[in-house]
Every structure is written in structure tokens, then in C-alpha cells.
Write a protein that holds these residues in place. Structure first.
Motif, short mmCIF file in Angstrom:
data_model
loop_
_atom_site.label_atom_id
_atom_site.label_comp_id
_atom_site.label_asym_id
_atom_site.label_seq_id
_atom_site.Cartn_x
_atom_site.Cartn_y
_atom_site.Cartn_z
N ASN A 192 -17.28 31.87 91.12
CA ASN A 192 -17.84 31.45 90.46
C ASN A 192 -17.15 30.63 88.96
O ASN A 192 -16.21 31.29 88.99
CB ASN A 192 -19.31 31.65 90.01
N ASP A 193 -18.36 29.81 88.61
CA ASP A 193 -17.31 29.52 87.32
C ASP A 193 -16.24 30.16 86.70
O ASP A 193 -15.74 29.96 85.26
CB ASP A 193 -17.77 27.97 86.58
N LEU A 194 -17.44 31.80 86.15
CA LEU A 194 -16.70 32.66 85.50
C LEU A 194 -15.83 34.05 86.23
O LEU A 194 -15.34 34.68 84.81
CB LEU A 194 -18.17 33.72 84.59
N THR A 195 -15.46 33.94 87.38
CA THR A 195 -14.37 34.32 87.82
C THR A 195 -13.55 32.83 88.50
O THR A 195 -13.38 32.04 88.23
CB THR A 195 -15.15 34.62 89.45
N PRO A 196 -11.83 33.87 88.24
CA PRO A 196 -10.41 32.82 88.39
C PRO A 196 -10.70 32.41 90.02
O PRO A 196 -11.43 33.25 90.83
CB PRO A 196 -9.79 33.77 88.87
N ALA A 197 -10.36 31.37 89.90
CA ALA A 197 -10.42 30.24 91.23
C ALA A 197 -9.01 30.30 91.76
O ALA A 197 -8.13 30.71 91.05
CB ALA A 197 -10.62 28.65 90.85
N LEU A 198 -9.29 30.01 92.95
CA LEU A 198 -7.35 30.36 94.10
C LEU A 198 -7.35 28.38 93.73
O LEU A 198 -5.91 28.50 93.61
CB LEU A 198 -8.17 30.35 95.99
N ILE A 199 -7.55 27.90 93.81
CA ILE A 199 -7.44 26.39 93.64
C ILE A 199 -8.80 25.82 93.00
O ILE A 199 -10.03 25.76 93.33
CB ILE A 199 -7.37 25.51 94.98
N GLU A 200 -8.53 24.47 92.00
CA GLU A 200 -9.22 24.14 91.47
C GLU A 200 -9.11 22.33 91.17
O GLU A 200 -7.64 21.99 91.23
CB GLU A 200 -9.56 23.83 89.66
N LEU A 201 -9.41 21.55 92.04
CA LEU A 201 -9.73 20.30 92.78
C LEU A 201 -10.16 19.21 91.67
O LEU A 201 -11.21 19.15 91.48
CB LEU A 201 -10.17 20.23 93.86
N PRO A 202 -9.40 18.72 91.54
CA PRO A 202 -9.25 17.67 90.02
C PRO A 202 -10.43 16.54 90.93
O PRO A 202 -10.60 15.23 91.01
CB PRO A 202 -8.80 17.27 89.60
N ILE A 203 -11.41 16.57 91.54
CA ILE A 203 -12.39 15.84 92.66
C ILE A 203 -13.29 14.94 91.87
O ILE A 203 -14.26 14.52 92.73
CB ILE A 203 -11.80 16.36 93.99
N SER A 204 -13.68 15.39 90.28
CA SER A 204 -15.38 14.92 90.29
C SER A 204 -15.51 15.06 88.79
O SER A 204 -14.64 16.06 88.04
CB SER A 204 -16.43 15.90 90.98
#
Lengths: 256, 266
Positions: free
Chosen positions: B67-79
């Protein structure tokens, strides 16, 4: 030969479609969520019926270890007394502020509808029921998920104590803000469906639905209503009008 | 586009001479045409609504949860939800540093998942039912064996290289309006029919709380529901790539002839 195969396939598809039609026609009765003639709601109804037909009835959602507990965002309404919050209700917001100021000593959970002994339970009374603690995954419809430990009383215990009538088919849950959700008896009586007053070993925080929230572990997060104030047992399906998910364009059943 | 059909290699009946030997175009059977178009509409609807759903939370993770409070693998700039702020820390659950935390979201996110997800699932029903009929018919009629699965003799490095080089130079064989298919064409169709679409359905089911309660192996075989979501996205990207190349090949080989064949048979 080839022609015959084609006819058989077509016939199979047609009879398949006809039986789907029969399935959806059930949407007119009040023992199923209504479709309002909306094709999206028909798809939701098909999914609901398929889940109830095909999935094991008594399966438990996976329970995790203490070390698996993760961070968890608090979203939606995170304080029913705050007028800037979504789904704010002025009258009940003021009541929430008052019971919150009492440390929830004045909070009551009302159990009504098709029960032999309707009544109101204080937090202390709920805590006198045998409790259940479960470390489960919260799956938000937005796409994220989190693991937390929840402590509370199985809803089944409370409904049995209130003397739920044999004709009862649905349970509706009303919050202090303008939100409400309903469950069928399969999910309402499920052993992991609890009225949670504890989270991660502490009292349930305000942002996560204090003093008591619902936990429905086999559906998406929005079915786990926060800030509970009233539970109504019904014989018929209730779409909960303007504060229910259906009339706001969201699926009622989200075992997904 | 009429050139495609009046090509010297192909006569009016669709029979022609390619690669030095006569090849008769067989056309598409009725059931493959029907299933092609139902699946096409379903997949395009699924891709569109899937993208809408992803916009609500354009972060991908590995494991059981994220979730937003845990690290992401990929973040997509789509919205506008991409790396949005608006988080107020909640009182901690524990005094221990680095222990799980909570934060209140004050940011109003973009979210069309109400109709987005219901339409996604409606299209998924059409895909699953049509796909099941297609798989049974493909086996029973011998369509898979005769037309889709490459023959042992075709899998020679020289033939693979020739077909690959031919495609890279955009030397596309004129429309045959159905089987027999080329080697790369067979590989692409087999990849979609036997790998990508089944994986989409399995990883989709692996995200459902009611289904994974009944069948926990569905989530664990992918390393958790969030891993399944990430794999679901990767196959979405591959399927979009397939659709782009597929449509490009249809255009390059003779759009009108191919469309006529997939709608009317021959």
C-alpha cells in the motif's frame, strides 16, 4: 460432420445463455440484490450467484503471523464528527462527537429488525462476549492491501444473543456517517465476520472506525463498515437507498 | 487494398503458391469467427477498464500485501494519484521504531472503480465462457493441432530465423484469410491462447478475497495477491503489444481481405 458440430456448439451456447437468463431473472425477487435493469448490476449478480454456487461455503480467509502485520492507510471517512469528511452527516456527527468525548462509554450498538430480543449493547457488554483475534489481509477496492490484527466478537454470537428469527436472510450495518452496507447470512454468520473493537493489540483507532467496526474477511474492504451504530436484521434484501453502495454505482457483493 | 486479393500468388479462391508450394487458404470456421469477435470485444473492454482500475492505485508490489505506506515495485505516472501527497501520520501502533504504522489520507483520489470494476468483470464473464467453449472446440475439431501448434518440422532454427528476418523487414505474406499460419504467427496465437489469457484469468482470480479463501494456492502460486496483481499487469502489457502487432499485420497483409475472412468466413 463439420456442420453438425457447428449446430451442436450453437445449441450449447444458446442453452447456456438461456440458463444465464433464468439466473438473472431471479433479480426481481427481494432475496437477491436488484439490478435496476442495469447491465453492470446484472454482471455483479451473476458473479454473486456463481460465488455462492461454486465456492466452498465454510472456507476461512488466510490468517497471518504477528510478524506479517503491515502498515495500513486509513481512508474514506476517518472521523465522522468532522464536517470536511466525505459522507459526513451533521446530526449523527454531533452524536459521534458526544460519545467520543465520553471515551465511548455512552456509545451503544443497536440490534433491530427480525430478532426476538432487539436491544442496544454497550462496548463493555460486547467485550463480555467470547472474543476472536485474527490477523488478516484487508483488500481495498482501490488496489492496495494491508495485514492487521483485529480483535472483536463474532457477529454470529451477537445475532444469536439477540434471537435472530429463522426467516432472516440479510443483515444491514449503519455507520455514524452516511454509509451503510449489507451482508447475506453466509457472510454474516461466517466465523471470521467480527465486530472489531481492537486493532494490533490496542483499542480500534478513530481513523479505522472506533469504537467498533465490522470485519468481513472474504470481501473487499468497503464491506467492513467503520463507526458502527446500528445493525438491522431483515428477511428481504435492502439496497439501503442513497447511503448504500448499490445506488452509488458500486457492487453490493465484492468477494470479487 | 484490393491488390492483396489480386496478388499473383493468390487466386480468387484464396488458393495460391507461397514459398514454392501450393497453399490453399482454408478460411475461418464459424465458431472461430464468433469466438474471435466476442473475445476481441471482451479483451479491449478488459484492457480499458483494467487501466481505469489501475489509475486508482498506480503502484505495483511483490508479495502478499502492499500500500502507499510500504515500498512499491513499480510506480506508474498514469493519473493524478501518482505519488500523491496528503498523508497525516496516525498515532503509532507500537513505540518500537520501524514497526507498522498508520496514516490518514486527506488527498481526494481519482477513482472510477465503481463502474470500472463491474464492467471489467462483465467483460471477464464473456471472455471466460467464450474461452472455455473455444478451448473445447479447438481440441475437439483438431483446430489447435492442425492450425495453431507448430509442427516439429517447423521448429528448425533456420526456419525461425527466416520468418523472423522476414517480419523485421516487413515482408508480410498477403492475406490468406485464415490458416495455414506462419511460424511466428502460430507462436503468437499459442502464446495468447495457451499462456497469456489463462494467466490473466488465474492472476485475476488470485486477487479475489472470497476465491483465495476457498483456494489459497491460487494466490500463493504467484507469491501472494499483490504479486498476482503485478503479473496481471505484465500480461496486460504483453496483450496490448500483441493487439498492436496483430492489427499491424492485418493491415500489412491486406486489411479488407482479412476482415472479410474473419467476418464472413471467406
Amino acid at each position: 460432420m463439420k456442420k453438425e458440430t457447428l449446430i451442436t456448439t450453437r445449441r450449447a451456447v444458446l442453452s447456456g445463455l438461456a440458463s444465464c437468463g433464468g439466473l438473472l431473472a431471479g433479480g426481481c425477487s427481494k432475496t437477491l440484490p436488484p439490478t435496476y435493469g442495469n447491465v453492470l448490476r446484472m454482471g455483479d449478480l451473476l458473479t454473486y450467484k456463481a460465488h455462492r454456487l461454486l465456492l466452498p461455503v465454510h472456507s476461512l480467509a488466510k490468517e497471518y503471523e504477528h510478524g506479517d502485520i503491515s502498515s495500513i492507510p486509513a481512508i474514506g471517512n476517518t472521523n465522522p464528527a468532522d464536517p470536511r469528511q466525505p459522507t459526513f452527516n451533521a446530526d449523527r456527527g454531533a452524536i459521534y462527537q458526544r460519545v467520543r468525548d465520553s471515551g465511548f462509554a455512552d456509545w451503544r450498538l443497536s440490534i433491530e429488525g427480525r430478532v426476538a430480543r432487539p436491544g442496544a449493547y454497550s462496548l463493555a457488554e460486547l467485550k463480555r462476549f467470547p472474543s476472536r483475534t485474527q490477523i488478516t489481509k484487508h483488500t481495498c477496492e482501490e488496489g492496495w492491501s494491508a495485514i492487521a490484527e483485529w480483535t472483536g466478537v463474532p457477529l454470529r454470537r451477537v445475532l444469536e444473543a439477540a434471537g435472530m428469527l429463522p426467516s432472516a436472510r440479510f443483515v444491514q450495518f449503519y455507520a455514524f456517517d452516511d454509509s451503510a452496507e449489507g451482508l447475506d447470512m453466509l457472510d454474516a454468520l461466517h466465523p471470521q465476520t467480527i465486530l472489531a473493537y481492537g486493532m494490533n493489540g490496542r483499542d480500534l483507532p478513530i481513523s479505522h472506525g472506533a469504537p467498533v467496526r465490522l470485519r468481513v474477511e472474504r470481501q473487499l474492504g468497503y464491506k467492513s463498515v467503520k463507526f458502527l451504530r446500528r445493525i438491522v436484521v431483515t428477511d428481504e434484501f435492502d439496497d439501503l437507498g442513497k447511503i448504500g453502495s448499490l445506488q452509488n454505482g458500486w457492487a453490493w457483493y465484492v468477494g470479487i | 487494398m484490393e491488390q492483396a486479393i489480386s496478388d499473383p500468388l493468390i487466386d480468387a479462391t484464396g488458393a495460391g503458391r507461397l514459398g514454392g508450394r501450393a497453399i490453399a487458404g482454408k478460411g475461418h470456421a464459424g465458431w472461430t469467427r464468433a469466438s474471435h469477435w466476442i473475445v476481441a470485444v471482451s479483451v479491449v473492454t478488459l484492457a480499458f477498464t483494467g487501466f481505469v482500475i489501475l489509475m486508482a492505485h498506480p503502484r505495483l508490489y511483490w508479495g502478499a500485501v502492499g500500500n502507499d505506506l510500504t515500498p512499491a515495485l513499480i510506480e506508474l505516472p498514469i493519473s493524478r494519484n501518482y505519488r500523491h501527497g496528503g498523508w497525516v501520520p496516525d498515532p503509532p501502533f507500537s513505540a518500537q521504531a520501524g514497526s507498522p504504522a498508520s496514516a490518514i489520507r486527506t488527498y481526494d483520489i481519482l477513482n472510477y472503480n465503481g463502474w470500472g470494476r463491474s464492467l471489467h468483470f462483465l467483460a471477464a464473464w464473456f471472455l471466460v465462457v467464450t474461452g472455455a467453449v473455444y478451448l473445447v472446440a479447438g481440441i475437439v475439431t483438431g483446430h489447435f493441432r492442425r492450425h495453431l501448434v507448430p509442427r516439429a518440422g517447423e521448429l528448425k532454427p533456420r526456419l525461425i530465423r527466416e520468418d523472423l528476418v522476414g517480419h523485421l523487414h516487413l515482408r508480410i505474406q498477403p492475406a490468406r484469410g485464415g490458416p495455414p499460419y506462419g511460424l511466428l504467427q502460430k507462436a503468437a496465437y499459442c502464446g495468447v491462447v495457451f499462456v497469456a489469457l489463462p494467466m490473466m484469468i488465474l492472476t485475476g482470480l488470485a486477487m479475489a478475497p472470497a476465491i483465495t479463501a476457498g483456494y489459497p494456492w491460487l494466490a500463493s502460486m504467484f507469491g501472494g495477491s499483490q504479486s498476482a496483481r503485478t503479473i496481471h499487469f505484465c500480461f496486460f502489457a504483453l496483450l496490448v503489444l500483441f493487439i498492436v502487432v496483430h492489427v499491424l499485420m492485418v493491415v500489412l497483409s491486406g486489411f479488407r481481405a482479412q476482415m472479410r475472412a474473419m467476418i464472413f468466413g471467406k
